[in-house]
Write a protein that holds these residues in place. Sequence first.
Motif, PDB file in Angstrom:
ATOM      1  N   HIS A  11       0.840  -1.214   0.000  1.00 26.14           N
ATOM      2  CA  HIS A  11       0.000   0.000   0.000  1.00 26.14           C
ATOM      3  C   HIS A  11       0.878   1.268   0.000  1.00 26.14           C
ATOM      4  O   HIS A  11       0.620   2.210  -0.744  1.00 26.14           O
ATOM      5  N   LEU A  12       1.925   1.276   0.801  1.00 24.12           N
ATOM      6  CA  LEU A  12       2.758   2.473   0.932  1.00 24.12           C
ATOM      7  C   LEU A  12       3.745   2.633  -0.229  1.00 24.12           C
ATOM      8  O   LEU A  12       4.056   3.739  -0.657  1.00 24.12           O
ATOM      9  N   TYR A  49       2.847  12.555   5.365  1.00 25.39           N
ATOM     10  CA  TYR A  49       1.965  11.648   6.111  1.00 25.39           C
ATOM     11  C   TYR A  49       1.784  10.330   5.388  1.00 25.39           C
ATOM     12  O   TYR A  49       1.972  10.221   4.184  1.00 25.39           O
ATOM     13  N   TRP A  50       1.431   9.326   6.170  1.00 23.14           N
ATOM     14  CA  TRP A  50       0.945   8.063   5.614  1.00 23.14           C
ATOM     15  C   TRP A  50       0.119   7.359   6.675  1.00 23.14           C
ATOM     16  O   TRP A  50       0.280   7.626   7.877  1.00 23.14           O
ATOM     17  N   GLU A  97      -7.324   3.607   6.276  1.00 21.72           N
ATOM     18  CA  GLU A  97      -7.733   4.669   5.355  1.00 21.72           C
ATOM     19  C   GLU A  97      -9.227   4.948   5.526  1.00 21.72           C
ATOM     20  O   GLU A  97      -9.977   4.096   5.982  1.00 21.72           O
ATOM     21  N   GLY A  98      -9.606   6.140   5.081  1.00 23.27           N
ATOM     22  CA  GLY A  98     -11.032   6.447   4.987  1.00 23.27           C
ATOM     23  C   GLY A  98     -11.702   6.790   6.296  1.00 23.27           C
ATOM     24  O   GLY A  98     -12.921   6.822   6.387  1.00 23.27           O
ATOM     25  N   GLN A  99     -10.914   7.071   7.345  1.00 21.80           N
ATOM     26  CA  GLN A  99     -11.503   7.393   8.655  1.00 21.80           C
ATOM     27  C   GLN A  99     -11.229   8.830   9.080  1.00 21.80           C
ATOM     28  O   GLN A  99     -11.558   9.224  10.196  1.00 21.80           O
ATOM     29  N   GLY A 100     -10.565   9.584   8.210  1.00 20.31           N
ATOM     30  CA  GLY A 100     -10.279  10.985   8.540  1.00 20.31           C
ATOM     31  C   GLY A 100      -9.099  11.176   9.470  1.00 20.31           C
ATOM     32  O   GLY A 100      -8.846  12.295   9.931  1.00 20.31           O
ATOM     33  N   VAL A 144      -5.828  11.083   8.967  1.00 20.03           N
ATOM     34  CA  VAL A 144      -4.729  11.907   8.450  1.00 20.03           C
ATOM     35  C   VAL A 144      -5.146  13.380   8.398  1.00 20.03           C
ATOM     36  O   VAL A 144      -4.383  14.271   8.802  1.00 20.03           O
ATOM     37  N   ASN A 156      -1.874  10.344  -7.210  1.00 23.97           N
ATOM     38  CA  ASN A 156      -2.137  10.016  -5.802  1.00 23.97           C
ATOM     39  C   ASN A 156      -3.381  10.796  -5.354  1.00 23.97           C
ATOM     40  O   ASN A 156      -3.308  11.802  -4.646  1.00 23.97           O
ATOM     41  N   ARG A 211      -5.816  10.152  -3.298  1.00 28.61           N
ATOM     42  CA  ARG A 211      -6.185  10.251  -1.878  1.00 28.61           C
ATOM     43  C   ARG A 211      -5.374  11.344  -1.193  1.00 28.61           C
ATOM     44  O   ARG A 211      -5.876  12.056  -0.326  1.00 28.61           O
ATOM     45  N   SER A 212      -4.109  11.475  -1.569  1.00 29.53           N
ATOM     46  CA  SER A 212      -3.286  12.519  -0.958  1.00 29.53           C
ATOM     47  C   SER A 212      -3.747  13.905  -1.437  1.00 29.53           C
ATOM     48  O   SER A 212      -3.795  14.857  -0.659  1.00 29.53           O
ATOM     49  N   VAL A 237      -6.619  14.942   0.563  1.00 35.11           N
ATOM     50  CA  VAL A 237      -6.252  15.469   1.890  1.00 35.11           C
ATOM     51  C   VAL A 237      -5.935  16.965   1.765  1.00 35.11           C
ATOM     52  O   VAL A 237      -6.414  17.797   2.541  1.00 35.11           O
TER      53      VAL A 237
HETATM   54  C1  LIG Z   1      -2.674   9.576   1.346  1.00 33.47           C
HETATM   55  C2  LIG Z   1      -3.307   8.896   2.532  1.00 33.47           C
HETATM   56  C3  LIG Z   1      -2.565   9.270   3.801  1.00 33.47           C
HETATM   57  C4  LIG Z   1      -4.780   9.380   2.637  1.00 33.47           C
HETATM   58  O1  LIG Z   1      -5.447   8.635   3.625  1.00 33.47           O
HETATM   59  P1  LIG Z   1      -7.021   8.794   3.825  1.00 33.47           P
HETATM   60  O2  LIG Z   1      -7.452   7.807   4.808  1.00 33.47           O
HETATM   61  O3  LIG Z   1      -7.694   8.834   2.504  1.00 33.47           O
HETATM   62  O4  LIG Z   1      -7.159  10.266   4.435  1.00 33.47           O
HETATM   63  P2  LIG Z   1      -7.920  10.674   5.778  1.00 33.47           P
HETATM   64  O5  LIG Z   1      -7.384   9.889   6.913  1.00 33.47           O
HETATM   65  O6  LIG Z   1      -7.899  12.129   5.856  1.00 33.47           O
HETATM   66  O7  LIG Z   1      -9.403  10.123   5.524  1.00 33.47           O
HETATM   67  C5  LIG Z   1     -10.248  10.754   4.598  1.00 33.47           C
HETATM   68  C6  LIG Z   1     -11.468   9.876   4.416  1.00 33.47           C
HETATM   69  O8  LIG Z   1     -12.098   9.691   5.676  1.00 33.47           O
HETATM   70  C7  LIG Z   1     -13.414  10.257   5.643  1.00 33.47           C
HETATM   71  N1  LIG Z   1     -13.625  10.865   6.955  1.00 33.47           N
HETATM   72  C8  LIG Z   1     -14.296  10.264   7.959  1.00 33.47           C
HETATM   73  N2  LIG Z   1     -14.278  11.045   9.037  1.00 33.47           N
HETATM   74  C9  LIG Z   1     -13.597  12.165   8.722  1.00 33.47           C
HETATM   75  C10 LIG Z   1     -13.223  13.329   9.446  1.00 33.47           C
HETATM   76  N3  LIG Z   1     -13.586  13.511  10.716  1.00 33.47           N
HETATM   77  N4  LIG Z   1     -12.475  14.278   8.825  1.00 33.47           N
HETATM   78  C11 LIG Z   1     -12.097  14.119   7.562  1.00 33.47           C
HETATM   79  N5  LIG Z   1     -12.422  13.026   6.822  1.00 33.47           N
HETATM   80  C12 LIG Z   1     -13.165  12.055   7.400  1.00 33.47           C
HETATM   81  C13 LIG Z   1     -13.397  11.222   4.481  1.00 33.47           C
HETATM   82  O9  LIG Z   1     -14.683  11.423   3.947  1.00 33.47           O
HETATM   83  C14 LIG Z   1     -12.514  10.468   3.504  1.00 33.47           C
HETATM   84  O10 LIG Z   1     -13.234   9.395   2.968  1.00 33.47           O
HETATM   85  P3  LIG Z   1     -13.171   9.041   1.396  1.00 33.47           P
HETATM   86  O11 LIG Z   1     -11.744   8.877   1.058  1.00 33.47           O
HETATM   87  O12 LIG Z   1     -13.969   7.817   1.317  1.00 33.47           O
HETATM   88  O13 LIG Z   1     -13.742  10.218   0.698  1.00 33.47           O
HETATM   89  C15 LIG Z   1      -3.306   7.348   2.385  1.00 33.47           C
HETATM   90  O14 LIG Z   1      -4.004   7.017   1.216  1.00 33.47           O
HETATM   91  C16 LIG Z   1      -1.897   6.782   2.320  1.00 33.47           C
HETATM   92  O15 LIG Z   1      -1.275   6.558   3.350  1.00 33.47           O
HETATM   93  N6  LIG Z   1      -1.401   6.521   1.105  1.00 33.47           N
HETATM   94  C17 LIG Z   1      -0.074   5.934   0.910  1.00 33.47           C
HETATM   95  C18 LIG Z   1       1.063   6.862   1.339  1.00 33.47           C
HETATM   96  C19 LIG Z   1       0.917   8.236   0.724  1.00 33.47           C
HETATM   97  O16 LIG Z   1       0.477   8.376  -0.406  1.00 33.47           O
HETATM   98  N7  LIG Z   1       1.319   9.269   1.492  1.00 33.47           N
HETATM   99  C20 LIG Z   1       1.242  10.640   1.024  1.00 33.47           C
HETATM  100  C21 LIG Z   1       2.382  10.977   0.150  1.00 33.47           C
HETATM  101  S1  LIG Z   1       2.184  12.661  -0.460  1.00 33.47           S
END
Ligand SMILES: CC(C)(COP(=O)(O)OP(=O)(O)OC[C@H]1O[C@@H](n2cnc3c(N)ncnc32)[C@H](O)[C@@H]1OP(=O)(O)O)[C@@H](O)C(=O)NCCC(=O)NCCS
Length: 187
Positions: free
Chosen positions: A33-34, A97-98, A104-107, A109, A137, A139-140, A143
Amino acid sequence: MFVAQLADDVHLRILERQDAAELFALTDASRDHLRRWLPWLDGTRSVTDTDAFLAGALEQFAKGRGFHAGIWRLGVLCGVAGLHAIDWANRQSSLGYWIGAGYEGQGLVTMACRAILDDAFGHYGLHRMELRAAVGNERSQAVARRLGFRREGVQRDAEWLYDHFVDHIVFGMLESEWRTQSGRWRE
Ligand SMILES: CC(C)(COP(=O)(O)OP(=O)(O)OC[C@H]1O[C@@H](n2cnc3c(N)ncnc32)[C@H](O)[C@@H]1OP(=O)(O)O)[C@@H](O)C(=O)NCCC(=O)NCCS
């Protein structure tokens, strides 16, 4: 920032050497995943590698040059977020961050980054924060958008990822913008 409570069951704390085994276990369990977006997985093969990383991270923190914090939910380490090297001459830094594969998906980050932005602009008194996410990317990038960063442009071939270069989308946020849009941090 040593510890920040982000929610009833979530906190952020500076990573210490004692966290090496738990951090390595999370890294190892999330390797595929990472590895898609982070360049250091192949160089992280044992607890010793993670311990060496933590030693460097603590030195960086002690010298006021940034930090790496663990994101814990219910006492379990889920991910890492922090400030990359601080450019004090220009009062700038960038977010990194990671999160582990199952978290993932819990907010988590976004929550952690909000606390770090409060710290960066408040405690550290920085003027500008950057966030770079590779093209692709999604998802990033999400964020960055969720935090209110402004997309400033694309840096071509910005990072070598094992066997290819990736372009980075550069997002920026100024202290005045964070203060206006968040309403979370007041002097
Ligand atoms: C990039 C990465 C950190 C994003 O993680 P993520 O879980 O999507 O981000 P968050 O923790 O902010 O979660 C956001 C999700 O939680 C949901 N969520 C739930 N409660 C939430 C809250 N209180 N606040 C914000 N979002 C919330 C959001 O709706 C979003 O859901 P969705 O993706 O289904 O739309 C992750 O995908 C990752 O580790 N990737 C690999 C490493 C990487 O790419 N690092 C960054 C390099 S630049």
